[in-house]
Each structure stands twice: as C-alpha cells, then as structure tokens.
Design an enzyme around this catalytic site. Structure first.
Site, mmCIF file in Angstrom:
data_model
loop_
_atom_site.group_PDB
_atom_site.id
_atom_site.type_symbol
_atom_site.label_atom_id
_atom_site.label_comp_id
_atom_site.label_asym_id
_atom_site.label_seq_id
_atom_site.Cartn_x
_atom_site.Cartn_y
_atom_site.Cartn_z
ATOM 1 N N HIS B 47 0.823 -1.203 0.000
ATOM 2 C CA HIS B 47 0.000 0.000 0.000
ATOM 3 C C HIS B 47 0.864 1.263 0.000
ATOM 4 O O HIS B 47 0.550 2.238 -0.681
ATOM 5 C CB HIS B 47 -0.909 -0.019 1.229
ATOM 6 C CG HIS B 47 -1.974 1.017 1.215
ATOM 7 N ND1 HIS B 47 -3.205 0.816 0.644
ATOM 8 C CD2 HIS B 47 -1.994 2.286 1.691
ATOM 9 C CE1 HIS B 47 -3.932 1.905 0.768
ATOM 10 N NE2 HIS B 47 -3.216 2.812 1.406
ATOM 11 N N HIS B 94 -10.281 1.587 -0.863
ATOM 12 C CA HIS B 94 -10.494 1.214 0.531
ATOM 13 C C HIS B 94 -11.243 -0.117 0.547
ATOM 14 O O HIS B 94 -12.278 -0.269 1.185
ATOM 15 C CB HIS B 94 -11.248 2.310 1.292
ATOM 16 C CG HIS B 94 -10.483 2.812 2.467
ATOM 17 N ND1 HIS B 94 -11.047 3.231 3.633
ATOM 18 C CD2 HIS B 94 -9.140 2.957 2.654
ATOM 19 C CE1 HIS B 94 -10.116 3.608 4.484
ATOM 20 N NE2 HIS B 94 -8.948 3.454 3.914
#
Lengths: 237, 833
Positions: B47, B94
């Site tokens: 990420h 998300h």
C-alpha cells in the site's frame, strides 16, 4: 439589500447562498461566524444548509445554543426577515423560531433530487413574487426532512396560511408519490405567526441559474428582496 | 513498558520476508526495536511502497506540458487548466476495510482521498467513486466462467445459484458502502457527482471501493509535503490518536481471508466528517497565510508515513516527541502511536516565528493541536517517548528504498478455454425484446439512482450535469478556489465587506467533465485488450459530453502478486492501460494499487478502474446522452459490428452474462487509432453545434444504448422524460455481414447475404461506437462530415413516439419506453427491498 449568511463550523451551503445572492442576484452578502454576537447592518438573515456542528446528536440541536443564534432571535423579534434552508430550517425549529420538527425521512435514506414545490400562499415575504400556478423545480438534499407536528400545530398552520410550500407532482397535485420524505401534509416549508421567519427543506440557492437545471429558486429570494425594498420605501415615506 | 523481543515469528507476523528483515538490519546497522519493526512493516507494505508494482507503474505515460505535479511526487497530481488555475485529483482504494466494515470502511475511504486533495492546497470540489460487489439478485445476472487455477474447485465452475445468505451479505455490503460514502461526503459538503457500480460473483466477500476526489487551486497555491527549513516546528492538528486503524496499510497488503477479516476489524478506522470539514477549512485558511512550510495528511501508516515522507522529500530529518501527541486512550505505546490510522489528522511544518498565526486559526476552528517536534539536518526520523529514543531511522532510505520485486508472470490456463469459445454454442435470441428488458434490469446496467440519490450531488452550486449521463460536468467558479487571504471574523459591516469583495479577483468559469470506468470482465478475459478498453471507454464518455481529456488517475485492483497467473493479469492489463493513455494523450497523474483482493472463493476479476478528467470549452458544448426532440435523426458513428471479430462483439458481453449465465469468450478488440479518430470527430461535431445528444455503446451494446437514450432524462422526482425512437438496422446489418463474409468483394445486391445474428447486432459490444442525434436537416451533413474524417456513419432512425422499435433483417422488437424505463429505473431499488 444586505444579506447575512450564518456560518456554523460545518455549514456547507453557506458559500452557495452567498453565490446565489451576491454573484447571481447582485445583492451584498457576507458570512457571519457562529461565534459572533451581532448581525451588524444586515437586512435579512439566511441560515444555510449543512451539518452545523456535525449533527451527530440531532440536526440543529447544538446550533440553537450558539452565540449568533441569540442575535438571530433578537433580529427576528424585531421583525427582521430570516430564512432557514435545509439544516437552517432544522436549526430554526430547534431554536423555537418555527414550530414542529424535522425527523428522519420516511425511507431512512438521504434524498438528493429535484422536486416540485407548490406555493400554498403568496401572502408572505418569501412567496409574494412567485407567479400563481408556477410549480418551482428545486433540489432537496437531506436525510432528516420529514416535517412533523402535532394536530393542533398543523391546524394552526393551516388556519393561518402558514404553510408556504408543499411537495407536489409535475402537475401540481399533492400526491404521496411527490412527497420525498413523508412530511405531514406534504409540507416543505412554513413561516412563523408574524410571517417574518420561514424555513424550507429544498435548496433555492441551488436553483438560481439555468446551468444548474433550474432557476426557479430565484423567485423566493426575489420575494424577500421585494419585501425589503418595500419596507425601505415605506420607511423613507 | 518493555517491548517484545524481535523473533522470526514476529517479523513474519509483520508481513516482512527474511530478506526484507536482512535489509532492515543493514539499513540500521543493528536490530530494530519493536516500534521500528512496525514502522518498516507499514512503510514497506504494498500500500505504501508499491514494491510489487513499481516496475509496472513506470511504464505509464506521466508527462505532459500541463502536468504541474506529476505521479508519485506528492499526495496527488496536479494539472494546469489554463488562466492560472489547476486541478488536483486522485483515486484511492479502501477495499479491505469496506469488506470488513462497509459503512466506516467506505466513509474513511472518502475522508482519506479528500485529505489528499486539500493537503495539496486545493479546495476539494467533487468526489466520484467506483464500486464492485457480489450479485444482489439471483437468476438474472448469473455468470459462470472458466476459472484461474488458483480459484477453488474445477477449472470450469458451472453457474451456481447463490444462497439467500450470500445475496443478503452482498446487499449488506452494497447498502453499507453506499451509506458510508453518503454519510461522509454529504456531511463534509462535497458533491459526489459521478461513479459506477458493477455486480459480479468474483467480488463476493471482497467488494471494491475506489474513491476519487478532485480539487481546484491557483498555480501559486500548490502546497508541498516536505519538511523544509531546519529548526521549523512540526505541528499535529486534528483529533487525538487512538488505537483505531492500527497498521491498516499492512492489513490492506495481504490476502483477505475470513479469519483475517475477523481479526482485523480493529484495523478499520472510524470517520468523522465534521472533523474533516474543520481540518480542511482550517488548513486552507492556514495555507493562505503563507506560514506553512510543508503539509501532509496522516493517511495510511499515520504518523509514521507523514514524518518519513516529509523528511525524505525535503532531504531533511525530523524529530518528534510522542508525549506531546494528543492521545485518546491512556498508556498508548510508541508502537500504537506510530502505527495508528486515526482519521482526520494532519502534520504541518510551520515557518519558525509564525507559530502564533497557526495557533490562532486552529483555535478559531476549535481544533485540537500540538507542537510535537521540529525539522533537523540529520536526515533521520527520530521518535522519542518518555525521554527515550524509540525509533531512529534514516528517513530517505525507508521512504524511497523499499524493496522492489519483479514478480513472476505466467499466462493463465483458463484463457485457452476463453479463446476457444464460439457463438455456435449459443442459440440465436428467440425474443430480443425480452433480452433487452433483462439487460436493462441487470443490476450492472440498471440505473444507479438508488445509489446516487443518497449522495448529495449538487452542493457547491457547480453540478451542471448530475449522475445519469455519460460523464458528469462540473463548473469551476471563483469561489470554488481556496481563499487567497485568510477570512477574518470581524464585526460585520456590509459597506467594508463590499469593497473587499469587489477587489476579489474573479476568474473565467471553467467546465470540467469526469467519468470513471472499468469493466473487469473484459480484463479477466483478455487483460491487454481489456486494459485498453477501460481507458478508451473513459475517453469516449468524455468525448460524448463534449470534453477534451486532460489526464487520468487509476486504481489497480488485483489479486495476490505472488501468484504468477494473477501477476500476468496485472502486467498485461497495465500494458493495455499504458498504451491507451498514450494514444489519448492522457498522462497518469497518480493512483493507487490494491493487491491481494480475494475472497475465500478465489481472486477478484482483475479490475483497473480509471477516472478521467476533461475540459469543456464552452457551456454550449455540454452534451447529454438522452434524446431531445421528436423527429431528430439518429446516427450511429462507428462500425455497427466488428466483422473481423469471430464473436461479433459478444465475447465477455453483458448479454452472454445476463441472459446465458456465461462470462467467457474473447472480448471485443479495441483499436486505438479508430477510437481516437472517433473521439476527435465527435468533439468537432459537438463544437460546431450540430449534435443534440451523444451516448456511447458499452455494456449491452447498441440496443441498451438506444434504450437509455430514450429513458434516461430525469426532470425531477417521479418525472422522467420518456421519448421513443424508430430504428431500422436491416440494411446496416446486412452490409456489415457482407463485409465479413466476402471481404474485398465489390458492392452487389444484398440479397443472398445472410444477415448478422440479431443478438450480435443488438447486444454486441463492438468498441468505438456512439449514437448521436441531430436536427433532421443536418443529418446528411453530419454523416458526410464524419465519413470524411474517417469515421463510419449512418443514419439509423428517428426520435419520436412512445416506443423503442428496432427493425433488423433477422427480426424486430418494439417495447414501450415506459416499460423500458420501469425495468431500468427500479431494478436496484426492487432488489434492495
């Protein structure tokens, strides 16, 4: 005419109100911060849409205690014009300036869409310029806009022509289907007894330019401006 | 408090490989502390570091004269839109948090991306999202497909009915995500103006939530996330740090399993849009004072990432004292504090001597703040707590020198089966009218009004075209920009105010168009062509709305990169995306990678989503997709059917999926050159004022495109504007079929040439086609001009009546517009009852 637009920390239609009044309609308009205690030389007050203080408790429940709302009460008591839009309407009912309450929408969902409004009476500073038989196309954007009041209050509102706007179909009928939130009597907006304080759930400031799908919202502001201009003329005479 | 000893097990629990741990030892010259291990684990997660994707991302075109801040430089890219103005935009995923806790997961996704935008000094003015869920209905929308080897069970899993529990769970995730986005965006006061939603089995248990935000600013207002100026104080502003969202970045960088979802619920943060609004307004006000030397939001990896990255960018060091960090819970360890992802927090580096201005503004907005440290010249990130140094790491090395991997890629076996698929297996549609209704009610195609009606999409007085057309159109006006000077609260005097307002510089209004697209089924069935199609469709949507594309931001949602077949999907589709971005001159300004997307049933379809932004020159160029006036000519731009495609555009089509329960077949080819010609030609026609409506053919093909053009105009609540059309494709279909059967043959009579299958003609998804309408008197001119520019064009009918009727050589259909509308408009609401 000088418009004061209140600014709570999470007001988010304050800028739109300023834009509509100042940039589109050409009248002076300015922000008044929620911590202020005076409205200065304002001729009219707009309590704009948004989420005032986050509204996690109940819409407008905290805003009514803010310093600026004490000034607004004073202003209203003196006959000044106050218009609450969406969250502003909720704040005015919480503050006791308007009767009834705005509760969760019938289907428990937030609704953002254009609706049609029938003007129930031209007899108010907020409706006097709206042409007869004109259904206003104005957007709504709220999760808690279902107007609720007890029988007595409703009877009183009806008897004194204090219902200003009702949700209607494209052809002006007050149908269940045209009612986006379950409001009693399809009520979208009302005024106080003295007729100088009004609130409505739809957003006239979002409907003042053709680019934004409708400019019907102007009729409401034009009504306020005409009223204020007449007052100025009356004072001068 | 004693920290746990570093053991190989602890290292593994932090998702660090033995090699990575070795690198940490080299970098530090000693064993890391527990807190440092945590810091490395989040900074080197996929990420934050893109360690598995960086070599691929480098292949994207990222340069153009208009790029002011490029991909990877800062929190978001910035593009010049003329007149000294610029836009900042970015998309971010998300997915994992939303799988675990849909409402907060989605809400904080919006919050995070909005922060990325105002961190750049821009005022966020709209948000957009791209969502994927498992099916919310049974029956229609079934799709069985050949499986990647990693997927459980046989290679070809026949379609299986979903259980009531599966459907209920998919609906729960869908409703929760939509409500979460609405909650955050509506309260913050940002219009959620566009988006897309697909439903497919592969997303079951692993929904995709990609949130996009766009902001606007003047060139001179660009803020940087750099810790500049040795000795400058470092401020923390926003709510106190809690234990929520501990190590969310590393959670997002591993396979999602039932077990991990259960364990990781605490990794999901809780959003407070009210706080975000205060922080945003305060930061923009603060930036206007010029007191800020650098600013960065605390997003993924919170305090860790923001301190390392700001120091790394400026080539400085940073020292912070954790005792000064506002804390929500007692006894928080340095590990907790550094890895917490509590929301709505910002790190601000202030020019020394201007601290008082900063404090005054934070106090005005009643925001918690604290001066937690200062900028140093050591190049190190030093963290202290209770008088001890708990972390001391070279900032640049940890931020910029994360490991980079070239993963193994291998073509998936399932593609052989996909390529072998032929239409002979599928009977010709006996009732195309019924198929059209099925497609319109298929949740992926059906109107998304149930979704966007819950989003405030009109706040900020800029929404010229709301959700429901090919692209949304937003107006940028003077007050869309951040203020140039801080707004003071002084005793109101309209006379003074007027003078000040009059001196306010006004700007020419701008119109931008936005779209987000990403057909995962195409990418699954042919990653390279599918990748190209994603970008091409976005560009086509912008062209249909009258816009010239400026740039894109992309979100790469894929499976586990350690599985060679899945990495091959990623690699091939990135090649397709890059080629298409090159062709349309739309540089990638930034984006996000989300790997490890899988549910217990297997990996998701590889799903790159692309948000593209364009500029519309004049208000009169804004074009919508719905038919306008009775009698208008309907013209098809592009080849009716790609005659060289053995599947005639039906491979991977919505028709095969929705009607036949098959997600297979090689998807339509996407040739970039004809696509570009189509877009520029269409734009030219729009700019010359000849075009009344334009709608592109995508999922569901020509028939769905025509139906949507008849039914998609919404006047107000409960008041659609419906209009019919009479379409004749009998000649078109035969001519195209002849081209296929006897290429090169001279024109002769059409008799004896078998027409195309009616389903291919109506529901085939051949690329680069647009249905436009114009005044009938202009029809010949429009067709001739398009042909002259190299775009196939033919008039196929007229607007009018209350039915959509389509005649072909192989049969015809006629359905009342009201029935089409009912199926399309109400499908999702009916499923969600």
């Amino acid at each position: 005419m000088n418009f004061a637009v209140l600014q709570f920390p999470a007001s988010n239609c304050d800028q739109d109100a300023i834009h509509a009044l100042r940039d589109v309609l050409g009248h002076p308009a300015r922000y008044v911060w929620h911590k202020e205690t005076s409205l200065g030389d304002a001729d009219a007050v707009i309590v704009p849409g948004g989420f005032s203080y986050g509204d996690y408790l109940r819409c407008g429940a905290i805003a009514r205690f803010s310093p600026v709302m004490q000034a607004v009460k004073q202003f209203a008591d003196n006959g000044g014009l106050v218009l609450g839009i969406c969250n502003g309407f909720q704040v005015l009912t919480e503050a006791g300036l308007l009767p009834g309450a705005l509760v969760r929408n019938r289907d428990l969902q937030f609704h953002c869409e254009h609706i049609f409004l029938k003007t129930a009476t031209p007899d108010s500073p907020f409706t006097n310029k709206i042409p007869e038989g004109k259904w206003l196309k104005i957007p709504i954007a709220h999760g808690e806009g279902c107007y609720f009041a007890d029988e007595e209050t409703l009877a009183e509102l009806k008897a004194n022509n204090r219902i200003l706007w009702q949700y209607c179909s494209a052809t002006g009928e007050l149908t269940e289907g045209a009612n986006p939130n379950g409001s009693l009597l399809n009520i979208a907006g009302i005024c106080n007894e003295r007729r100088n304080v009004a609130g409505l759930m739809p957003h006239p400031e979002r409907a003042c330019e053709r680019l934004l799908a409708s400019d019907d919202g102007r009729w409401i502001f034009e009504s306020m401006i005409a009223t204020l201009q007449n007052r100025t003329v009356a004072k001068a005479a | 408090m004693t920290e746990p000893a570093i053991t190989p097990e602890l290292v593994a629990k932090h998702n660090l490989t033995p090699d990575e741990y070795k690198k940490i030892l080299e970098l530090l010259g000693r064993e890391p502390s527990y807190t440092e291990l945590g810091i490395f684990s989040v900074m080197w997660s996929e990420h934050c570091s893109y360690k598995n994707t960086r070599p691929l991302l480098k292949t994207f075109p990222t340069k153009s004269k208009k790029i002011l801040v490029g991909a990877g430089e800062e929190n978001a890219g910035i593009i010049d839109i003329g007149d000294g103005l610029a836009i900042a935009f970015k998309i971010e995923s998300h997915n994992h948090p939303s799988a675990v806790e849909p409402f907060q997961g989605a809400a904080t996704g919006v919050g995070g991306i909005v922060r990325d935008i105002f961190t750049m000094g821009a005022r966020p003015i709209c948000s957009v999202n791209s969502l994927r869920f498992g099916p919310i209905t049974n029956g229609e929308g079934r799709a069985g497909c050949p499986q990647p080897a990693e997927r459980r069970g046989a290679d070809t899993a026949p379609y299986q009915e979903l259980t009531a529990q599966q459907i209920a769970n998919n609906k729960r995730l869908f409703a929760g995500v939509v409500a979460g986005i609405a909650h955050y965006g509506n309260c913050f006061g940002i219009p959620t103006i566009a988006g897309e939603v697909y439903f497919d089995k592969s997303y079951e248990g692993n929904p995709l939530v990609n949130a996009f935000c766009l902001g606007v600013l003047r060139h001179e207002q660009i803020a940087r996330g750099a810790a500049k100026g040795i000795g400058n104080p470092v401020f923390y502003v926003g709510p106190p740090t809690g234990r929520d969202g501990l190590a969310g970045a590393s959670f997002a960088s591993q396979d999602l399993t039932e077990e991990s979802a259960e364990q990781q619920r605490g990794a999901v943060q809780v959003g407070d849009p009210f706080m975000e609004k205060l922080v945003c307004e305060a930061c923009l006000e603060l930036l206007a004072t010029g007191a800020v030397a650098g600013i960065q939001d605390m997003g993924a990896a919170g305090l860790t990432c923001s301190t390392c990255e700001t120091a790394a960018r400026a080539g400085t060091g940073i020292e912070i004292e954790l005792d000064k960090v506002p804390q929500r819970a007692p006894n928080m360890t340095s590990y907790d504090l550094m890895l917490s992802e509590s929301q709505e927090r910002m790190l601000i580096i202030v020019h020394k001597g201007r601290e008082e201005e900063v404090k005054r503004i934070f106090d005005k907005w009643d925001l918690p703040w604290s001066e937690i440290g200062f900028v140093t010249d050591t190049g190190r990130m030093v963290v202290k707590q209770h008088g001890n140094v708990v972390a001391d790491i070279p900032a640049k090395k940890i931020a910029d020198e994360s490991p980079v991997y070239q993963r193994e890629a291998r073509e998936p076996v399932y593609l052989k089966e996909v390529r072998a698929f032929r239409l002979d297996e599928i009977p010709q549609s006996p009732d195309p009218g019924r198929d059209l209704l099925t497609l319109l009610a298929w949740p992926t195609i059906a109107s998304k009004n149930w979704v966007y009606r819950q989003y405030d999409h009109m706040v900020r007085d800029g929404s010229a075209i709301c959700p429901g057309s090919d692209a949304a159109v937003l107006r940028i006006k003077s007050d869309s920009l951040p203020d140039l000077v801080g707004r003071d609260s002084v005793e109101p005097k309209f006379s003074e105010d007027r003078a000040r307002e009059d001196s306010r510089p006004t700007i020419p209004e701008k119109l931008i168009a936005l779209t987000v697209d990403g057909n995962g089924a195409y990418v699954y069935l042919d990653p390279y062509e599918g990748g190209k199609i994603v970008v091409t469709e976005a560009a086509r949507n912008l062209a249909c709305s009258g816009a010239v594309p400026l740039g894109v931001t992309d979100n790469l949602n894929y499976g586990n990169p350690f599985k060679p077949e899945l990495f091959w999907q990623l690699k091939e589709s990135v090649r397709g995306l890059a080629d298409a971005c090159q062709a349309f001159n739309t540089p990638v300004t930034g984006g996000n990678c989300s790997l490890y997307n899988q549910s217990p049933a297997g990996p998701i379809d590889p799903t790159p989503t692309v948000a593209m932004v364009g500029l519309i020159e004049k208000p009169e160029h804004i074009t919508t997709q719905w038919f306008k006036d009775e009698g208008d000519a309907v013209v098809l731009l592009g080849e009716p059917v790609d005659a060289n495609d053995p599947l005639l555009g039906l491979g991977g089509s919505a028709w095969l999926q929705a009607v036949h329960g098959k997600k297979t077949g090689t998807p339509p080819r996407c040739d970039l050159e004809p696509a570009r010609t189509l877009h520029t030609t269409l734009l030219g026609l729009i700019q010359s004022g000849l075009i009344k409506s334009a709608h592109d053919c995508s999922e569901g093909g020509l028939a769905v495109c025509l139906a949507e053009s008849c039914i998609s105009q919404l006047v107000a609540r409960g008041t659609p504007r419906l209009i019919g059309a009479a379409i004749d494709l009998s000649l078109v279909g035969r001519e195209s079929a002849r081209a296929q059967k006897s290429e090169g043959e001279q024109k002769s009579g059409l008799d004896g040439v078998p027409p195309h299958r009616i389903d291919a003609l109506l529901f085939g998804e051949t690329q680069s086609r647009v249905v436009i309408t114009c005044n009938p008197l202009d029809a010949v001119k429009v067709v001739e001009r398009a042909k002259l520019l190299g775009v196939p064009a033919v008039q196929i009918g007229r607007v009018g009546g209350d039915q959509l009727s389509i005649k072909t050589a192989a049969g015809e259909l006629s359905v009342p517009a009201a029935e089409l509308h009912d199926r399309w408009w109400n499908a999702i609401a009916r499923a969600m009852v």
